[in-house]
Every structure is written in C-alpha cells, then in structure tokens.
Design a protein around this motif. Structure first.
Motif, PDB file in Angstrom:
ATOM      1  N   THR B 514     -10.841  -6.256  -6.694  1.00 38.88           N
ATOM      2  CA  THR B 514     -10.224  -7.530  -7.246  1.00 38.88           C
ATOM      3  C   THR B 514      -9.405  -7.938  -6.315  1.00 38.88           C
ATOM      4  O   THR B 514      -8.630  -7.366  -5.772  1.00 38.88           O
ATOM      5  N   LYS B 515      -9.601  -9.491  -6.334  1.00 37.61           N
ATOM      6  CA  LYS B 515      -8.488 -10.233  -5.449  1.00 37.61           C
ATOM      7  C   LYS B 515      -8.465  -9.635  -3.864  1.00 37.61           C
ATOM      8  O   LYS B 515      -7.406  -9.557  -3.406  1.00 37.61           O
ATOM      9  N   GLY B 516      -9.657  -9.309  -3.563  1.00 35.88           N
ATOM     10  CA  GLY B 516      -9.502  -8.908  -1.989  1.00 35.88           C
ATOM     11  C   GLY B 516      -9.050  -7.477  -1.764  1.00 35.88           C
ATOM     12  O   GLY B 516      -8.998  -7.029  -0.560  1.00 35.88           O
ATOM     13  N   ARG B 517      -8.762  -6.835  -2.874  1.00 28.08           N
ATOM     14  CA  ARG B 517      -8.146  -5.463  -2.673  1.00 28.08           C
ATOM     15  C   ARG B 517      -9.288  -4.663  -2.090  1.00 28.08           C
ATOM     16  O   ARG B 517     -10.563  -4.775  -2.206  1.00 28.08           O
ATOM     17  N   VAL B 560     -16.222  -2.462  -8.005  1.00 30.68           N
ATOM     18  CA  VAL B 560     -15.627  -3.092  -9.323  1.00 30.68           C
ATOM     19  C   VAL B 560     -14.734  -4.183  -9.308  1.00 30.68           C
ATOM     20  O   VAL B 560     -13.954  -4.226  -8.268  1.00 30.68           O
ATOM     21  N   GLU B 561     -14.509  -4.789 -10.234  1.00 32.70           N
ATOM     22  CA  GLU B 561     -13.543  -5.806 -10.510  1.00 32.70           C
ATOM     23  C   GLU B 561     -12.778  -5.665 -11.808  1.00 32.70           C
ATOM     24  O   GLU B 561     -13.238  -5.459 -12.656  1.00 32.70           O
ATOM     25  N   GLU B 562     -11.558  -6.129 -11.795  1.00 34.76           N
ATOM     26  CA  GLU B 562     -10.968  -6.019 -13.133  1.00 34.76           C
ATOM     27  C   GLU B 562     -11.615  -6.964 -14.151  1.00 34.76           C
ATOM     28  O   GLU B 562     -12.013  -8.001 -13.729  1.00 34.76           O
TER      29      GLU B 562
END
Lengths: 396, 779
Positions: B514-517, B560-562
């Motif tokens: 998520t967001k480049g994490r 995965v992403e939130e």
C-alpha cells in the motif's frame, strides 16, 4: 514407474538372482591389498603417493623466497616486525573431495602439500585408494602438516580446514591445525572490483594470466574418483591429479603476485588501491597504507572514500596541516559538498579559522537547490554556530 | 480484575445462560465436571540451592505429584512419558531433572525437540523470559533454520540446552555431527515434547531420526535419557515407546488441581425449519464470546480455518467498538500460524500479562505455548478429533477456578452428529497414534542419511533387513562395500533430498505494498496460498483487510494492498484424480485391485464473494492459477459386475450405489490406519460412481505423500483383514443411520430415501458371504 522396493527386498532375502547381481560398488578381496598404480607409489595398503619437483614460478629466485617472510605483508610477523615463519616450512595445500557439503559423508581423496625446497617447489600428493584406508591416509596427512608452521590455501578457512578437522575427528586423530593464511580474502580485496568473481580459476586467468589447456571441470572430479573406485584404471585420475597439482602451484604464484602488488609503487592501476590500503592497515602496515592512499589521492579522481580514510590516518597521527591540505585540494578541484564540509570542520575546530569556515559554508548554501537540498539543514546549523563564533570573536 | 470478582462474572454468565430458555433449548448437553484437589509433593531434597531459590522467586515451593514422580524416575535413570493436559506444569517435569543435572555436572548437555520451528522458538523466548533461568548459570540456545551463523558456532560449542526441531536435527545437526562432538559426547537428556504429533509418515521419519541420533551418540560414548511429553491420546505410552524404541515409564496422574468445569454442547437454532438451515457457527460463537468478554471473562475462541479466525475476531472487535469507553478496555486479538514471530510473541505475552482479554485462534494455540490461564473456551465447530476437542477445551481453566468450554456445532453432518449424540462425544476414548518406521520407502531414505553420517559395519542393524537394504543402496550406486563396511560414496547430501513432512516447507511471503510500502506482514504455505490468497482475494491479517494484487507463486511472494471491501472471499476448490498408469491388476478378495500412479489435482477456478455479517453470496470471481498437483501411488478397488463385490453392489437400490461406495471409503479411512500403522491423514480416499478411466464404480485409496509412501502397496497386502474389520465395524455399530465411528453421519444434502448405513452393511455382508461361498482366493 517406481521401483517396487518390497519386491526387490523379497528377492534379495530369498537369494534370487544372487549370481546375476551387479557388483559394481563392492571391493573384491584381491583389491583390498591394493593394486599397483602407474605413476604412484603405494606407501601403505591402498594409500598412494606421488612427489613432483617443479621449478619455481617464473621470475622468482630462491633468494627472494627465503627472504619473503621478512618482507611479506601477508605472512605472520613477530611483534618487532621480524619474520615469524621459515619459508621452507610454509605448506601450500589443497584438497579434492567426494562432496562439497563438508558433512560427515564427504571424504578427502586427494591431499596435496607444496613446499619451497631450495631451488624448487616440491609437491607431495597423497591418494586414497579406498575408504577403509582412511586412518592410514589421515595419519600421513597429519605427519605432513606437522612439518609446517603455516598453511596457505584458497578458501581454506571456510571449507578445507573444516573438512580436515572432520576427517581427523572421524579417524580418531586429535590434531590442531597450524596457523593458516587463506588467500581468498586478500585476492578479493585487491582484485574483486576489477574482475568480479574471485574463484581460483578466475583469479588465475584474469590476474596471473595463465590459461590451462584441457583442464578437467571441477564438477566432474568426484565422479572420476567413483569410477576409479569401481575399478577403472588410475589413468582416469590423471587429469584430476594434474588439476590438483596446478591449483597448488597457483597458490605460490598468487602469494608472490599479491605481495608484489602490495609492495609495488606506484600501485598498479589494476588493483583496488583502497581495499589494499585497508588490508595493509589490518595487517599492521600503516606507513605503507598511507603511501598507497597518498598516491591514489594524487590521481585524477580518487573517490571520497580514499580521502576519508587518508584523512583519518593523518588525524590519528596528529598531522592536521596534511588533513587541511588534502581537503582544500579536493574542494578547489571539485567543489564537492562533503569536501567543503570536511574542510570547514578542520578550519573551525582545529585551526580556529571561523571566518574562512563560514565563507565556505555560505558558498555551499549558495549551490543550486537540486545539489544542496539534503544538506541544507546540516549546513544551516553549522552556519548558525559559526556566525555566533565569528560574532563572538568580533565583540571581544 | 480481582479473582473473586472475575469468578463471579463467569458464574454470573453461566447462571444467566441457564436462566435463558432460548439458549437452553439449543443445548444438547450441559456437563459439569466437579473440581479436583491438587496432589502435591515437597521439593526434592537433592535440589541445588540455586534451583530452589529460582523456583521460590517464581512462587513455587512445592511440586505437583506428577512433576515429583517424573523427577524421581528421570534421576533414577528411567525414560519417562508424561501425559498431562496443558496448564499442568508440564515444562517443569522435564526442566527440573535437566537443570539439576546440569548444575551438578556443567559438562552435561540436553536436547529439547519441539515439532515445529515456531514452537521451539516460542519455547526459547519463554525460557528466556522466565525468571527461573535468569539467575541460573545455564546456557540455553535455539538451533534451527533461523539461527544466524555467528550464533550457531557459539550454540554448538557452549550451549548446554539446545532447543531444536526434528527437521533441523535431520538435515543440519546429524550430517555434520563432528562439529557437534562436544555436545554429543556429553548428551545426557533428550526431551521430546508433543510426542503425540509423531504419528503416521511424519512419526515414522522421526523414529528413524532418533535411531540416527542414538547411533551417533553411541559413537561418541553417550547414552541419553528420554523424557517425552504427550497430550491425551489413546496410546501415549505405546507411541512414545515406538518413537524412541526403548521402554518408558508412564506418568499420567495429573496432580494439578482443577476447578469446576462446565462443558456445553450447543446447536445453533434453526432459522428455516423447512429447509433445516441453522444460524451460522461464526455468528453464534461471536455472540457467546462477546457475552463472556463483556462480563470480564478471559476467553479463547478456536475456529477451524484461518479465514474464520479473522472474521470472528473482526466481528467481535466491531461489536466492541466504542470510542467513549475505549472498547470497554477489552482487547481481542486473532492468532494463527501465518503471523510473524514477533507478532505471535506479543500476543502470547499480552495474554499472559492480561492486557489481552480475548483471543481467536486456529488450532495453532492447541499445542503447548504458555498463554497464561483462560477462563472460557469457545469451539466454533468440532475440531475434527476427540483429542483435539479435549485439548482445546482444556485451554480454559486455571488452578482452582471455574471454567467453561462451549462447543458450537456447525451445519456439517459430523458436527450435527456430535451435538445430537453427546454420549458419543463424552464417552469416546481419544484417537490412538500409529507409525511404521520400517516402511521401506522411509527406511531407505533414512538409511542413506545414516550411512552418510557413519559407515555401516556389515552386521550392524538399522531397522529390519539392514543387509538387504544396504545392498539395494549399493546397487543404486550411492554406497560402497569395502573391507566389510558400507561407505557413503556419492557427491550428494542425502538429508537435503529427504523431507520429513509431506507438505513442502516453501512458504509464500505476504507483502504489503500500500502506498509504496514494502513490508512483510505474514506468510502462508504454498498449497493454502492457492486457495486463500489468489489474485483479487480478500486477505485479513490481524483484523486489517487487504486485497491481493498479485500472487507470484514462482518467487513465493504475494503482494497485497489495504482494502475496504464489504465482503470476503471463499475459493471453490475442485478436486479430481487422473490415472497416470496401471502397474498391476490383481483379482483379490472378490474385487479388482489396480496399483499404479495417479495425479491428485486440486483446482481453484472460481471464488465466491461473501458479504460480511449477513454472509450472503454477492458475486463470483475467476481465478487463474495452476492446479496443485500431487503425483502419488494408489490402489483402486473396482467392483466389476460378476465379482463378489460387484454382485453385492448390484443388488442395492440404484440410488445408493454412490453413497455406499463413498461410505466404504470413509470406513476404510477409519479402519486402515490401524493395519497400516499410519495416521488417517497419510491416506486419501475418493469414490467414483462411474470412474472415467475404468468406466465402473471405483474407490481410490492413495498415499497423501508426493511420490508415494508405500501405504497403498501395503494396503493391498492387508486387504483381507481390512475388509473384514470394515464389515465388523459397520455391522456391529449401534448407530441407526451412520455415525463418525463407522460410515460417517447421514448427510441431508445427499437426498437419499434409503438408509445408507444399512446399505453399506448389506453391501459388505453380501460381498463377504459371496467370497466364502466361492472358496479360497489367491491374491
């Protein structure tokens, strides 16, 4: 189609096809006494020996070799700097094994030790004729090692010495290995940045400039030994013995080459001067390291890491003017921010020349945003402090 | 919360439930087990003063009788098998004699084996945290796949207690035993925890690993004592004895006190009488757990799957969500195997120190880890075995306090059977464990490892028929016979190619992008990954919701992403079998048995989207993943018309054919492990009413171990006994229409009029009497 193990077991128990059973990997009674092998001397049942006397590597004179320990960077030295080992008692060794894992089931089948003997380089190779002879084989290795004060190897620290210890243990020999010098690490320091992989064959080819013709590939070697065990003529091991011999000679060549490269002045462009300097520092030769770094620093683009290390050496020796000159020269040449900061630091803390330090910091802060962006906070902090000091001085 | 207040709250909840007619009408059985006094013994006289002090600082001034008994036996040089439930001070049973010996003789060494890496690492953390070791001059080290190199050398050289697992011993320690000489030479104790998990194929491998360990210890002059700990199973003494191949003394009288225990079997109410649909187990367990948590009762909820664990925990936390009261200060966490070690450690610590009041877990928390005491256990669905049920229920209950265990039945026929026949559940002995270390496939693989470690004298034994086994290895070229000994003569490292477990240990790592994490948040085994974290699946981790953007199986990564979707996903798994070849066809026992290789395929092609809370199906999605394939051996039973079996099958009502063949499979799964000495999970059964390859009714019995494990071959050899036992089981079973002990409970979804159990009985009886009429048969 999977083998029906239960069926095979049943047939074996019943003695069915006993006569037709393949017996490839069973030692016959007659072979136990040990057959004669061409080119090898049987020194004990199933233990074979070959001694090869070779000329010294090109360009190496006997006197050089005798003198090497007292001039060497890699060989151990006494506190006072004298040689701590006798050239004739340095053993260059290598192993050929049945497996690469180093576990209890990997055997040494070929052991080789090379020593400088006057005008020659003499290599003794011991060959294991079959597994039951291992105790005698190992005891002969122990005897050979007992004549050495220092062992030189390639990757011996991670592999060969462990395997030797394992085989000693498995055969009830309680032996301490002599001191060791593993040439892999100095080779990496000097040559990795130029040639990449530093396996012995890579180093031999790229640094020593030796091309072997028809050398047996390493991954085939265990298989050839297994063929020999199963009754193949010892001739199948010739390429292995030759390869092994050549590896040992290369150890001597490589030692001489690394010593020469470390001693050479100015340093050969082909070696990594920075890593070599670090090696020299580790080995306790700060003057030599410094000379190397200084000659790099005078070169076209020395790299900040070189300058930082040299600067640290100067600082440790208390030679501040040299530090200042070093960073000043670099800053004038390139205007780089780290150089500027180092110079400013020296001027501020060591020379108490706050005005000039401040002017340098101002200069850096004037750099375009893209270049100075990440440094701004630190520079502003420094500027603030310098301004206070300059201001303070003025009022005094 | 004060003890008295807490107990009042649980009693309050119990009284409230008993007074609630709606609740009570769903209760199948409410059993009260009276409290039990503790049985104590003084600390042993010979105990080192430092050990006494360490125990005192932890508040221990006397022992439970079973701890004292174990201490006596171990110090007296006897192997011991300790069988006591969780929370009865099991670790002190082995720690006390080991520590005492180490304090007396600092050169001595001990090896602690736990079945999984996770468990052994958690034990190490536990040992380090616990005060008892803080003050004692004993060095404890974990040695497993995660141990950094630098620590390994120090562990080998100076570790007095080494904590490890069977896989590490098999592939890391034993093949490199010369490096371990200091440790092995002085090995005085081997502690095997959770010994009941060593059954079936895994257990058979373990026995062989222990054989190798003892062999090498003998080489260095050591003869260690074994202390085994087991959960309550049908035959703990026998199983432990088979694993270590020595006699052990049994300690199974639990001296720890127990409070009054309430056991409730609960069947959710019907919401649709006509169709027979009941309220779901997820929502029911959430409700009951909530009631308990709000009353201040420390509760654990066991659920049957990872997804359900996350759902129940999320629902509970949502119901508690209240900013003003900070969720009533009730913290509930989910717990399962895919979490990172530090997350699991934090949850265990929170449970021990009370900051976490409730936990929802898979069966990961069934085994040993110390999580302090809990007062209530809610089982969301029958765990699958009687012994698991008691283990999970046993997690509730501290020394002398009141405790509650509620088992909530799902709609599956097995669960429904349990709640409707409570006398079956309560009266049934826990399952027994079997293993066969002399299974030739396993034995040969292990023998290779043993030869690698030490050459074999021609007359040395390692299981039965060793000389012939060594000959087989010599013929295959890896071993050489010379001067009366067998030497390992190959470049390979055999332990690398032998896995002790059927599942591969390649885990898929789950990465939050998520967001480049780029953070690793968890892991999952490969086969489960295909079913749970396929592209577009909803993945719930500790209550946070993610959507899978990409499952990269080749590189073992899942991105995965939130997400904030209002549904979760459930894959539809299709299993099928493909015959690869037929090696042998035999007419045996009135049927045709075909032995050969098969491919067992699990395919996930579709998934359902299920709305949270209402659990309605709101849509479908496609999955494109390769099938999970397992190539293995099987024996297929065919019931050809004209044969004894085919004739008996033909005489049944046609609608029963499929149901009866399926039930035969179930019976075989129940009965065969006893004859094959394996675990029920080691074999798979599948029925086909009209098999596409054989074009007749067929029953597959296969090894659930890639490449086969010799069980299907052995099955053929034992077919007469298995058939006879199957018949006896069905015929003599007192149930009416089927139960878990014979053909399995009746399944309303099958929509049969006739009684399937009676049908199976008729089939087997007809088959067997036709056999005896026909006279003698050859295999």
């Amino acid at each position: 189609m999977s083998l029906d193990l239960y069926d095979r077991l049943r047939r074996l128990k019943e003695g069915v096809d006993a006569a037709n059973r393949p017996q490839a990997n069973v030692a016959s009674a007659s072979s136990r006494a040990g057959r004669d092998l061409d080119g090898w001397e049987q020194v004990a049942p199933l233990v074979y020996r070959r001694v090869t006397e070779l000329p010294l590597p090109a360009g190496a004179r006997p006197a050089d070799l005798t003198a090497l320990p007292s001039r060497s960077f890699l060989l151990p030295r006494s506190q006072a700097g004298a040689a701590a080992v006798d050239a004739a008692r340095i053993g260059f060794f290598d192993l050929e094994t049945t497996g690469l894992s180093g576990g209890a089931g990997s055997y040494i089948f070929l052991f080789g030790l090379g020593r400088v003997t006057g005008e020659s380089f003499t290599v003794e190779q011991l060959l294991l004729g079959d597994y039951p002879a291992e105790p005698e084989f190992v005891s002969r290795i122990v005897t050979l090692l007992g004549e050495c004060e220092l062992l030189v190897s390639y990757n011996g620290r991670a592999f060969d010495s462990h395997l030797l210890s394992t085989r000693f243990l498995m055969n009830g020999a309680r032996v301490e290995l002599p001191a060791q010098l593993d040439l892999l690490y100095p080779a990496r320091s000097l040559y990795r940045s130029r040639i990449g992989s530093c396996s012995l064959s890579d180093v031999e080819r790229e640094v020593l400039r030796i091309e072997r013709s028809l050398d047996v590939p390493g991954f085939l070697i265990p298989g050839l030994f297994f063929d020999f065990l199963r009754g193949a003529d010892v001739a199948v091991l010739e390429p292995v013995a030759a390869h092994h011999l050549e590896d040992i000679v290369s150890l001597l060549r490589l030692l001489l080459r690394i010593e020469a490269d470390l001693a050479g002045f100015p340093p050969d462009a082909a070696i990594d001067g920075y890593q070599s300097a670090r090696l020299l520092l580790r080995r306790g030769f700060p003057d030599r390291a410094r000379a190397l770094l200084e000659s790099l620093a005078e070169g076209s683009s020395p790299g900040l890491h070189v300058l930082f290390l040299l600067s640290r050496l100067y600082a440790r020796a208390g030679e501040i003017p040299a530090c200042e000159a070093l960073w000043r020269r670099e800053f004038e040449r390139t205007g780089s921010i780290p150089a500027g900061i180092e110079l400013a630091k020296i001027l501020e803390h060591r020379r108490r020349n706050h005005e000039e330090a401040l002017s340098i910091v101002e200069q850096l802060l004037d750099y375009p945003e893209k270049r100075v962006g990440g440094w701004k906070d630190a520079l502003r902090h420094r500027r603030a402090r310098l301004q206070r000091r300059v201001g303070g001085n003025r009022t005094r | 919360m004060m003890l008295a207040a807490r107990m009042d709250s649980l009693r309050g909840v119990l009284e409230g439930l008993q007074a609630d007619p709606d609740f009570m009408s769903c209760v199948g059985k409410w059993e009260v087990i009276p409290p039990r006094e503790g049985s104590y013994a003084p600390l042993p006289d010979d105990l080192d003063y430092r050990l006494k002090e360490a125990l005192a600082s932890r508040g221990v001034s006397r022992l439970y009788s079973h701890q004292a008994e174990t201490y006596c036996l171990a110090r007296g040089g006897r192997n011991v098998t300790v069988v006591t439930p969780t929370a009865s001070g099991k670790t002190l049973c082995y720690n006390l004699p080991v520590l005492q010996s180490l304090l007396e003789r600092p050169d001595a060494r001990a090896l602690y084996l736990f079945p999984t890496k996770a468990l052994s690492q958690d034990q190490q953390a536990d040992l380090n945290d616990s005060i008892i070791f803080g003050s004692l001059p004993v060095k404890v080290s974990t040695y497993d796949g995660d141990t950094p190199q630098s620590v390994r050398v120090s562990a080998r050289e100076t570790g007095q207690i080494i904590i490890s697992n069977p896989d590490m011993v098999h592939a890391g320690i034993l093949p490199n035993h010369p490096k371990w000489i200091k440790f092995l030479r002085n090995l005085a104790f081997v502690v095997i925890d959770e010994v009941h998990t060593y059954r079936g194929v895994f257990g058979s491998h373990m026995t062989n690993v222990i054989r190798r360990l003892k062999r090498i210890a003998r080489f260095y002059g050591a003869d260690p004592l074994f202390i085994c700990c087991s959960a309550t199973i049908g035959n703990p003494l026998e199983l432990a004895g088979r694993v270590i191949e020595e006699e052990t003394e049994l300690v199974d009288r639990n001296g720890a006190p127990a409070g009054e225990k309430h056991l409730v079997l609960y069947n959710p109410p019907l919401v649709d009488r006509v169709q027979g649909i009941r309220r779901g187990v997820v929502l029911e367990s959430q409700k009951i757990a909530l009631k308990l948590l709000k009353a201040g009762v420390k509760t654990i909820v066991f659920s049957r799957s990872r997804v359900r664990t996350e759902l129940i925990a999320s629902y509970i936390n949502e119901a508690l969500a209240n900013v003003y009261t900070d969720n009533d200060r009730i913290r509930v966490e989910p717990y399962r195997g895919g979490y990172l070690p530090n997350e699991r450690r934090a949850i265990e610590r929170g449970l021990r120190d009370g900051s976490i009041r409730g936990v929802v877990s898979t069966n990961a928390l069934e085994l040993g880890i110390d999580i302090g005491g809990l007062d209530a256990a809610v089982l969301a669905g029958f765990p699958g075995s009687i012994s698991s049920s008691w283990q999970q229920a046993g997690r509730a209950g501290r020394r002398s306090d009141l405790s509650l265990a509620v088992m909530i039945s799902s709609s599956s026929p097995l669960d429904q059977y349990m709640v409707k026949h409570p006398e079956y559940f309560l009266g049934r002995a826990p399952e027994s464990g079997f293993l066969d270390p002399d299974n030739l496939y396993i034995l040969l693989d292990q023998l290779k490892c043993a030869v690698f470690e030490l050459p074999f004298a021609a007359d040395e034994a390692f299981g039965p028929d060793t000389p012939q086994c060594l000959q087989i290895l010599e013929e295959s070229g890896v071993v050489r016979l010379s001067a009366g000994k067998y030497y390992w003569s190959d470049r390979s490292y055999p332990a690398e190619q032998v896995s002790l477990r059927s599942a591969t240990s390649d885990n898929v790592v789950i990465i939050d992008t998520t967001k480049g994490r780029n953070a690793v948040i968890g892991e999952m085994d490969r086969p489960s990954a295909k079913e749970l974290i396929f592209d577009n699946a909803i993945y719930i981790h500790r209550g946070s919701q993610f959507v899978v953007t990409q499952l990269d199986l080749e590189n073992r990564r899942c991105y995965v992403e939130e997400s904030t979707a209002n549904y979760y996903t459930d894959a539809v798994v299709k299993r099928d079998i493909k015959v690869l070849n037929e090696d042998e066809r035999t007419e045996a026992e009135g049927c045709t048995a075909v032995v050969g290789d098969i491919l067992v395929r699990n395919q996930v092609a579709k998934f359902k989207k299920i709305r949270f809370h209402t659990h309605e199906n709101i849509g479908y999605g496609e999955i494109s993943l390769p099938e999970e394939e397992m190539h293995t051996r099987s024996v297929v039973l065919l019931f050809a018309p004209g044969s004894a079996s085919g004739g008996a099958l033909g005489r049944l009502a046609p609608e029963l054919t499929g149901a009866v063949v399926a039930r035969l499979g179930t019976v075989i799964k129940n009965v065969a492990p006893f004859f094959l000495l394996c675990d029920p999970r080691d074999i798979g059964v599948a029925e086909r009413v009209r098999d596409p390859h054989f074009e007749q009714p067929a029953l597959y019995v296969y090894d659930s171990y890639p490449g086969g494990s010799g069980l299907s071959e052995a099955f053929l050899g034992k077919l007469p006994e298995i058939l006879s036992a199957a018949h006896e089981l069905v015929h003599d079973c007192p149930c009416e229409e089927g139960c878990p002990s014979c053909v399995g409970p009746r399944d309303p979804q099958e929509e049969l009029d006739a009684n399937p159990k009676a049908g199976t009985d008729q089939f087997l009886s007809g088959w067997i009497s036709a056999l005896s009429r026909e006279g003698v048969h050859e295999s």
